[in-house]
Design an enzyme around this catalytic site. Structure first.
Site, PDB file in Angstrom:
ATOM      1  N   ASP A  23       6.370   7.854   1.930  1.00  0.00           N
ATOM      2  CA  ASP A  23       6.980   7.091   1.669  1.00  0.00           C
ATOM      3  C   ASP A  23       7.549   8.527   0.503  1.00  0.00           C
ATOM      4  O   ASP A  23       7.944   9.460   1.066  1.00  0.00           O
ATOM      5  CB  ASP A  23       5.635   7.311  -0.116  1.00  0.00           C
ATOM      6  N   SER A  24       9.111   7.582  -0.322  1.00  0.00           N
ATOM      7  CA  SER A  24       9.302   8.950  -0.792  1.00  0.00           C
ATOM      8  C   SER A  24       9.110   9.385  -1.706  1.00  0.00           C
ATOM      9  O   SER A  24      10.261  10.735  -1.995  1.00  0.00           O
ATOM     10  CB  SER A  24      10.692   7.529  -1.468  1.00  0.00           C
ATOM     11  N   CYS A  67       5.897   2.276   1.767  1.00  0.00           N
ATOM     12  CA  CYS A  67       7.328   2.554   0.979  1.00  0.00           C
ATOM     13  C   CYS A  67       8.124   1.177   0.887  1.00  0.00           C
ATOM     14  O   CYS A  67       8.385   0.876   2.204  1.00  0.00           O
ATOM     15  CB  CYS A  67       8.459   3.333   1.042  1.00  0.00           C
ATOM     16  N   ASN A  68       8.286   0.592  -0.242  1.00  0.00           N
ATOM     17  CA  ASN A  68       8.642  -0.854   0.451  1.00  0.00           C
ATOM     18  C   ASN A  68      10.997  -0.676   1.428  1.00  0.00           C
ATOM     19  O   ASN A  68      10.408  -1.725   1.584  1.00  0.00           O
ATOM     20  CB  ASN A  68       8.680  -2.151  -0.892  1.00  0.00           C
ATOM     21  N   GLU A 118       7.815   8.747 -11.425  1.00  0.00           N
ATOM     22  CA  GLU A 118       6.988   9.606 -10.700  1.00  0.00           C
ATOM     23  C   GLU A 118       7.184  10.812 -12.025  1.00  0.00           C
ATOM     24  O   GLU A 118       7.654  12.373 -11.632  1.00  0.00           O
ATOM     25  CB  GLU A 118       9.493   9.658  -9.884  1.00  0.00           C
ATOM     26  N   CYS A 171       6.288  -1.893  -4.402  1.00  0.00           N
ATOM     27  CA  CYS A 171       6.929  -0.741  -4.405  1.00  0.00           C
ATOM     28  C   CYS A 171       5.612   0.111  -4.651  1.00  0.00           C
ATOM     29  O   CYS A 171       4.886  -1.081  -5.634  1.00  0.00           O
ATOM     30  CB  CYS A 171       8.087  -0.522  -5.137  1.00  0.00           C
ATOM     31  N   HIS A 209       4.690   2.470  -5.621  1.00  0.00           N
ATOM     32  CA  HIS A 209       4.239   2.773  -6.700  1.00  0.00           C
ATOM     33  C   HIS A 209       3.687   1.873  -8.338  1.00  0.00           C
ATOM     34  O   HIS A 209       3.128   2.537  -9.122  1.00  0.00           O
ATOM     35  CB  HIS A 209       6.201   3.456  -8.028  1.00  0.00           C
TER      36      HIS A 209
HETATM   37  N1  DGL Z   1       7.270   3.587  -3.661  1.00  0.00           N
HETATM   38  C1  DGL Z   1       8.748   2.774  -2.543  1.00  0.00           C
HETATM   39  C2  DGL Z   1       8.679   2.098  -2.437  1.00  0.00           C
HETATM   40  O1  DGL Z   1       7.625   0.874  -2.420  1.00  0.00           O
HETATM   41  C3  DGL Z   1       9.238   3.780  -4.089  1.00  0.00           C
HETATM   42  C4  DGL Z   1      11.242   3.783  -3.367  1.00  0.00           C
HETATM   43  C5  DGL Z   1      12.022   4.404  -4.265  1.00  0.00           C
HETATM   44  O2  DGL Z   1      11.765   5.205  -3.973  1.00  0.00           O
HETATM   45  O3  DGL Z   1      12.768   4.595  -5.179  1.00  0.00           O
HETATM   46  O4  DGL Z   1       9.847   1.174  -2.312  1.00  0.00           O
END
Ligand code: DGL
Length: 273
Positions: free
Chosen positions: A10-11, A73-74, A158, A192, A194
């Site tokens: 993930d990011s 991560c979407n 975050e 997402c 998160h």
């Molecule tokens: N968890 C990421 C997602 O599912 C977050 C993306 C981001 O870094 O903005 O999109």
């Protein structure tokens, strides 16, 4: 013997909500998680940048001997996965597999709605890609999908600022905007990784007949199914029940934050890509 773990990416921290469910469902495997915390969030970045960052991270997983990587991560799944699968893997890594979170979700989400009106909360990047709208249409042509970009939510989550009035303000604003576009929505997909952290807060502002769906269990079930169908990958995976966490930013910060997403304390190492 060298491990051949499943990579989960993930990011930032969001993918930990998916890893938690995958590990619950498939505890026998080894896992490596990488959060690109140094460059998070990806949500407002261009296609080129999300692709470039994601591919860099995927190659890191390959160097760690992962036969299979899950983009939990979407944004990365929507903006980078297809190029990685169709260009990079076919040409240079035909024996490796990279999967995303979009397909497992789009395959089933139409079944969750009685009104056939699904709302989607996601980052700007995921919304702009139109990936969910296009993919859901393939599986559920009668389902209307209405999207809502929620750019403030990942930064709030975050930064551990999601249990306060500021978070509630944005949650309510995004829900109002979404439901104003379509008042027949009875299912809201958290697209997402998160957002599961704020699922309860989102539900608080919705009538009881609107359900909120998180992806973790859906992705875990789909991975289980994939591994049963693809024994050529499954047999390559090592099975020692180990799990390692890496971050491109501070390992200390990662350790302090990760448990909120993962549900238990973790140890983490810093990695330079
Ligand atoms: N968890 C990421 C997602 O599912 C977050 C993306 C981001 O870094 O903005 O999109």
């Amino acid at each position: 013997m060298q491990q051949t773990p499943i990579g989960v990416f993930d990011s930032g921290y969001g993918g930990l909500t998916v890893l938690k469910e995958i590990k619950k469902r498939l505890p026998q495997y080894d896992y490596i998680y990488l959060g690109d915390n140094a460059r998070t969030p990806y949500g407002n970045r261009s296609f080129e940048t999300v692709y470039h960052y994601t591919w860099q991270c995927v190659q890191w997983f390959f160097k760690q001997n992962c036969p299979l990587v899950v983009l939990a991560c979407n944004t990365a799944s929507a903006k980078a996965l297809r190029t990685i699968q169709q260009n990079n893997l076919i040409k240079n890594f035909p024996e490796k597999k990279v999967l995303g979170v979009l397909r497992p979700t789009t395959e089933i989400i139409g079944n969750c709605s009685k009104t056939n009106h699904v709302g989607l909360m996601a980052t700007n990047g995921t919304v702009q890609s139109q990936s969910y709208v296009i993919e859901i249409e393939k599986f559920f042509p009668d389902t209307t999908v209405v999207q809502q970009a929620c750019p403030m939510l990942v930064p709030l989550i975050e930064n551990n600022e999601f249990e306060n009035e500021a978070a509630d303000y944005f949650i309510q604003k995004y829900l109002n905007d979404l439901l104003q576009k379509d008042d027949k929505i009875d299912t809201i997909l958290l697209a997402c990784t998160h957002y599961p952290l704020i699922k309860k807060r989102i539900e608080k502002f919705l009538p009881a007949d609107v359900s909120v769906i998180a992806q973790g269990e859906i992705v875990a079930a789909s991975l289980n199914d994939y591994l049963q169908r693809h024994t050529e990958i499954e047999t390559k995976l090592s099975k020692n029940r180990s799990i390692q966490f890496y971050t491109t930013d501070s390992a200390e910060d990662f350790k302090n934050h990760a448990s909120i997403f993962y549900g238990e304390a973790v140890d983490a190492k810093h990695v330079e890509l």
